[in-house]
Write a protein that holds these residues in place. Structure first.
Motif, PDB file in Angstrom:
ATOM      1  N   SER A  23       0.835  -1.199   0.000  1.00 41.88           N
ATOM      2  CA  SER A  23       0.000   0.000   0.000  1.00 41.88           C
ATOM      3  C   SER A  23       0.876   1.259   0.000  1.00 41.88           C
ATOM      4  O   SER A  23       0.615   2.216  -0.737  1.00 41.88           O
ATOM      5  CB  SER A  23      -0.928  -0.060   1.218  1.00 41.88           C
ATOM      6  N   VAL A  24       1.945   1.253   0.798  1.00 37.98           N
ATOM      7  CA  VAL A  24       2.829   2.431   0.855  1.00 37.98           C
ATOM      8  C   VAL A  24       3.530   2.621  -0.490  1.00 37.98           C
ATOM      9  O   VAL A  24       3.593   3.734  -1.025  1.00 37.98           O
ATOM     10  CB  VAL A  24       3.857   2.277   2.006  1.00 37.98           C
ATOM     11  N   ARG A  25       4.007   1.539  -1.064  1.00 35.39           N
ATOM     12  CA  ARG A  25       4.756   1.665  -2.324  1.00 35.39           C
ATOM     13  C   ARG A  25       3.852   2.130  -3.465  1.00 35.39           C
ATOM     14  O   ARG A  25       4.213   2.992  -4.254  1.00 35.39           O
ATOM     15  CB  ARG A  25       5.415   0.326  -2.672  1.00 35.39           C
ATOM     16  N   GLN A  26       2.645   1.537  -3.518  1.00 42.07           N
ATOM     17  CA  GLN A  26       1.718   1.928  -4.600  1.00 42.07           C
ATOM     18  C   GLN A  26       1.299   3.386  -4.459  1.00 42.07           C
ATOM     19  O   GLN A  26       1.267   4.142  -5.430  1.00 42.07           O
ATOM     20  CB  GLN A  26       0.463   1.055  -4.551  1.00 42.07           C
ATOM     21  N   THR A  27       0.982   3.780  -3.220  1.00 44.35           N
ATOM     22  CA  THR A  27       0.555   5.167  -2.995  1.00 44.35           C
ATOM     23  C   THR A  27       1.681   6.122  -3.373  1.00 44.35           C
ATOM     24  O   THR A  27       1.446   7.167  -3.997  1.00 44.35           O
ATOM     25  CB  THR A  27       0.170   5.366  -1.506  1.00 44.35           C
ATOM     26  N   ALA A  28       2.906   5.761  -3.008  1.00 44.01           N
ATOM     27  CA  ALA A  28       4.050   6.624  -3.326  1.00 44.01           C
ATOM     28  C   ALA A  28       4.169   6.797  -4.839  1.00 44.01           C
ATOM     29  O   ALA A  28       4.373   7.905  -5.344  1.00 44.01           O
ATOM     30  CB  ALA A  28       5.326   6.025  -2.745  1.00 44.01           C
ATOM     31  N   ARG A  29       4.001   5.700  -5.563  1.00 39.40           N
ATOM     32  CA  ARG A  29       4.104   5.793  -7.034  1.00 39.40           C
ATOM     33  C   ARG A  29       3.023   6.713  -7.579  1.00 39.40           C
ATOM     34  O   ARG A  29       3.282   7.561  -8.431  1.00 39.40           O
ATOM     35  CB  ARG A  29       3.958   4.408  -7.657  1.00 39.40           C
ATOM     36  N   GLN A  30       1.789   6.534  -7.050  1.00 46.08           N
ATOM     37  CA  GLN A  30       0.680   7.382  -7.534  1.00 46.08           C
ATOM     38  C   GLN A  30       0.959   8.858  -7.275  1.00 46.08           C
ATOM     39  O   GLN A  30       0.550   9.721  -8.031  1.00 46.08           O
ATOM     40  CB  GLN A  30      -0.630   6.986  -6.838  1.00 46.08           C
ATOM     41  N   LEU A  31       1.664   9.133  -6.179  1.00 42.60           N
ATOM     42  CA  LEU A  31       1.941  10.534  -5.830  1.00 42.60           C
ATOM     43  C   LEU A  31       3.226  11.042  -6.488  1.00 42.60           C
ATOM     44  O   LEU A  31       3.658  12.166  -6.234  1.00 42.60           O
ATOM     45  CB  LEU A  31       2.067  10.676  -4.304  1.00 42.60           C
ATOM     46  N   GLY A  32       3.855  10.202  -7.279  1.00 38.58           N
ATOM     47  CA  GLY A  32       5.070  10.622  -7.991  1.00 38.58           C
ATOM     48  C   GLY A  32       6.302  10.673  -7.094  1.00 38.58           C
ATOM     49  O   GLY A  32       7.275  11.364  -7.400  1.00 38.58           O
ATOM     50  N   ILE A  33       6.272   9.936  -5.983  1.00 41.34           N
ATOM     51  CA  ILE A  33       7.442   9.902  -5.086  1.00 41.34           C
ATOM     52  C   ILE A  33       8.432   8.877  -5.656  1.00 41.34           C
ATOM     53  O   ILE A  33       8.052   7.726  -5.924  1.00 41.34           O
ATOM     54  CB  ILE A  33       7.014   9.516  -3.653  1.00 41.34           C
ATOM     55  N   ALA A  34       9.670   9.305  -5.842  1.00 40.12           N
ATOM     56  CA  ALA A  34      10.672   8.423  -6.465  1.00 40.12           C
ATOM     57  C   ALA A  34      10.874   7.167  -5.617  1.00 40.12           C
ATOM     58  O   ALA A  34      10.851   7.233  -4.382  1.00 40.12           O
ATOM     59  CB  ALA A  34      11.991   9.174  -6.609  1.00 40.12           C
ATOM     60  N   ASP A  35      11.083   6.038  -6.298  1.00 37.17           N
ATOM     61  CA  ASP A  35      11.242   4.753  -5.595  1.00 37.17           C
ATOM     62  C   ASP A  35      12.365   4.789  -4.560  1.00 37.17           C
ATOM     63  O   ASP A  35      12.267   4.165  -3.508  1.00 37.17           O
ATOM     64  CB  ASP A  35      11.552   3.640  -6.606  1.00 37.17           C
ATOM     65  N   ASP A  36      13.442   5.540  -4.865  1.00 39.35           N
ATOM     66  CA  ASP A  36      14.570   5.501  -3.924  1.00 39.35           C
ATOM     67  C   ASP A  36      14.286   6.269  -2.634  1.00 39.35           C
ATOM     68  O   ASP A  36      15.070   6.219  -1.695  1.00 39.35           O
ATOM     69  CB  ASP A  36      15.866   5.990  -4.583  1.00 39.35           C
ATOM     70  N   ARG A  37      13.141   6.968  -2.578  1.00 45.17           N
ATOM     71  CA  ARG A  37      12.761   7.612  -1.304  1.00 45.17           C
ATOM     72  C   ARG A  37      11.853   6.711  -0.471  1.00 45.17           C
ATOM     73  O   ARG A  37      11.431   7.091   0.618  1.00 45.17           O
ATOM     74  CB  ARG A  37      12.066   8.954  -1.577  1.00 45.17           C
ATOM     75  N   VAL A  38      11.552   5.521  -0.996  1.00 51.86           N
ATOM     76  CA  VAL A  38      10.676   4.604  -0.246  1.00 51.86           C
ATOM     77  C   VAL A  38      11.450   3.308   0.019  1.00 51.86           C
ATOM     78  O   VAL A  38      11.640   2.487  -0.875  1.00 51.86           O
ATOM     79  CB  VAL A  38       9.382   4.303  -1.033  1.00 51.86           C
ATOM     80  N   GLN A  39      11.926   3.167   1.234  1.00 51.29           N
ATOM     81  CA  GLN A  39      12.698   1.976   1.606  1.00 51.29           C
ATOM     82  C   GLN A  39      11.780   1.023   2.364  1.00 51.29           C
ATOM     83  O   GLN A  39      10.963   1.466   3.176  1.00 51.29           O
ATOM     84  CB  GLN A  39      13.866   2.370   2.513  1.00 51.29           C
ATOM     85  N   PHE A  40      11.911  -0.259   2.099  1.00 50.69           N
ATOM     86  CA  PHE A  40      11.022  -1.200   2.793  1.00 50.69           C
ATOM     87  C   PHE A  40      11.752  -2.497   3.094  1.00 50.69           C
ATOM     88  O   PHE A  40      12.770  -2.811   2.472  1.00 50.69           O
ATOM     89  CB  PHE A  40       9.769  -1.484   1.942  1.00 50.69           C
ATOM     90  N   GLU A  41      11.233  -3.216   4.083  1.00 57.03           N
ATOM     91  CA  GLU A  41      11.750  -4.562   4.353  1.00 57.03           C
ATOM     92  C   GLU A  41      10.578  -5.470   4.665  1.00 57.03           C
ATOM     93  O   GLU A  41       9.712  -5.141   5.475  1.00 57.03           O
ATOM     94  CB  GLU A  41      12.724  -4.569   5.522  1.00 57.03           C
ATOM     95  N   SER A  42      10.570  -6.609   3.965  1.00 57.50           N
ATOM     96  CA  SER A  42       9.529  -7.603   4.202  1.00 57.50           C
ATOM     97  C   SER A  42      10.150  -8.766   4.960  1.00 57.50           C
ATOM     98  O   SER A  42      11.255  -9.199   4.637  1.00 57.50           O
ATOM     99  CB  SER A  42       8.981  -8.076   2.854  1.00 57.50           C
TER     100      SER A  42
END
Ligand SMILES: Cc1cc2nc3c(=O)[nH]c(=O)nc-3n(C[C@H](O)[C@H](O)[C@H](O)COP(=O)(O)OP(=O)(O)OC[C@H]3O[C@@H](n4cnc5c(N)ncnc54)[C@H](O)[C@@H]3O)c2cc1C
Length: 428
Positions: free
Chosen positions: A407-426
């Motif tokens: 949800s965070v990654r998809q929302t970030a993409r929709q808002l035009g936030i660059a992937d490298d500003r969204v770090q995640f760990e599963s």
């Protein structure tokens, strides 16, 4: 906002020592601005009512401090309102040192210890003596239902400041009541037929560790403290790192699982991990809960990191779901220590099931928000709102269930936030 405890306790002499020792700059901010309104939150209130003892210092006429230990059934120190606490004073050795001291100086300083939880709360206040003759109703509020010792008086304390202390040098100790509760819990979790498989040394890594502490954080989460088996300094790591540890399964096979290091990497003498027991699956986490005991030894590799925190001054927005709080807690503490702006949003089922929630609330109450999906009045994280309102240089970190990360990654993409500003760990 100035912290009331700093205003009271950072006297000119204390400030001078802080300056000499280089900590003055960090503590100076605690004194700036208007003094906060002191109110015990639900966390302090719960902590106080769980205690079965505390230490109380008074000031004598000669200027000597006098420290007294007070004990009773858990909850004997009562919350009267969010600024007032009190206890019943039972007849004792008739020296009347504390009560006598209060005649000349009403200031008291209390230290409340939770040894198993490695937490301590300091309280500063002004105390007054309450008698049956003058205030019978107030005295009745301090009485203990099942404790029949004769009450001589009540002591009512107006709280002027409080502060939580660092847990670093608190050795976990357990009262008989606490040991019995842990034994009941352990017996319930272990199937009667399964014998935990404990080996002398598990694993083949180059780093020898010994389990030096175990703490139950929630009904299904346990924290483990690990130290170098030869008391050597441990390899350093950065927030977001994890340790891969060996686990003996009940059939004797050795497997391994990764667990994030939960504390800011400022201590070189121990690592901390927290493990959620998952009963489905291959059984690594349940075998760890059942088999790991204090004193057991493990050979592991040095910590690894796929979830590193940025080094520069950009603000961080941290989102944790459930056990995903483990690396996020280390990040939060690291950001706070280096003075980088951050916000933490932590979601889980109910507070009872969420590890570290009290620690985080105490340390960073102004920078944390908690969400409870299964509380009576559920609160939900608004991912779109959070991301949309963050400044354009914010770096986002998310760890938790796949659904939350997606949800965070998809929302970030929709808002035009660059992937490298969204770090995640599963963890899956
Ligand atoms: C880098 C990294 C860091 C990790 N840090 C932690 C940590 O700090 N604390 C912790 O408890 N676990 C952590 N894990 C997960 C841990 O390594 C194990 O996967 C977990 O303990 C489950 O192991 P298991 O053998 O009991 O079940 P497995 O058989 O390994 O898994 C059973 C099922 O549960 C899923 N699963 C794994 N973790 C979770 C979870 N948290 N919630 C729901 N389902 C899950 C798996 O994908 C699988 O479908 C981390 C994993 C990684 C990769």
């Amino acid at each position: 906002m100035a912290r009331a405890f700093a205003k009271i306790s950072f006297t000119p002499n204390v400030q001078a020592v802080q300056t000499e020792m280089g900590s003055r700059t960090a503590y100076r901010t605690a004194e700036l601005g208007d003094t906060e309104t002191v109110a015990l939150s639900e966390f302090e209130q719960a902590f106080i009512t769980e205690r079965d003892s505390f230490y109380q210092a008074t000031v004598s006429q000669s200027g000597w401090p006098y420290v007294q230990h007070r004990g009773g059934p858990a909850g004997f120190l009562k919350i009267l309102d969010e600024q007032t606490i009190g206890y019943a004073d039972f007849s004792g050795n008739r020296q009347y040192l504390s009560v006598g001291n209060l005649r000349g100086d009403d200031r008291v300083s209390l230290l409340l210890m939770d040894y198993p939880g490695r937490q301590r709360l300091k309280i500063w206040g002004r105390a007054r003596v309450v008698n049956e003759g003058s205030e019978p109703e107030l005295l009745a509020k301090l009485e203990l239902a099942d404790f029949r010792a004769p009450i001589e008086r009540g002591i009512v304390i107006h709280v002027e400041a409080f502060d939580w202390n660092c847990p670093k040098y608190i050795t976990p100790r357990y009262s008989q009541r606490e040991v019995e509760a842990l034994l009941v819990q352990t017996r319930q979790q272990q199937p009667a037929t399964a014998t935990p498989h404990v080996q002398a040394v598990l694993g083949n890594g180059a780093l020898p560790l010994t389990i030096s502490g175990i703490r139950q954080l929630s009904p299904r989460i346990r924290a483990y403290e690990l130290r170098h088996s030869d008391d050597e300094p441990l390899p350093s790591y950065r927030a977001g790192a994890h340790l891969r540890v060996p686990i003996a399964l009940p059939d004797g096979t050795i497997t391994s699982r990764a667990y994030s290091l939960t504390d800011a990497p400022d201590e070189r003498d121990c690592y901390h991990i927290a493990v959620l027991r998952i009963d489905e699956g291959e059984g690594g986490s349940s075998a760890l809960h059942d088999g790991w005991q204090i004193g057991a030894r493990l050979n592991v590799d040095a910590p690894d990191n796929y979830f590193s925190l940025h080094d520069d001054d950009r603000p961080a927005l941290l989102i944790a779901g459930g056990i995903g709080i483990t690396p996020i807690k280390a990040m939060t503490e690291t950001l706070a220590a280096r003075g980088t702006a951050f916000q933490l949003h932590y979601t889980g089922r109910t507070p009872q099931y969420m590890a570290f929630i009290k620690d985080l609330q105490r340390q960073f109450s102004d920078r944390c928000r908690f969400y409870f999906s299964q509380a009576q009045n559920p609160t939900r994280l608004d991912v779109s709102g959070l991301l949309a309102n963050a400044s354009t240089d914010t770096v986002f970190y998310v760890c938790g269930p796949t659904r939350l990360i997606d949800s965070v990654r998809q929302t970030a993409r929709q808002l035009g936030i660059a992937d490298d500003r969204v770090q995640f760990e599963s963890f899956n």
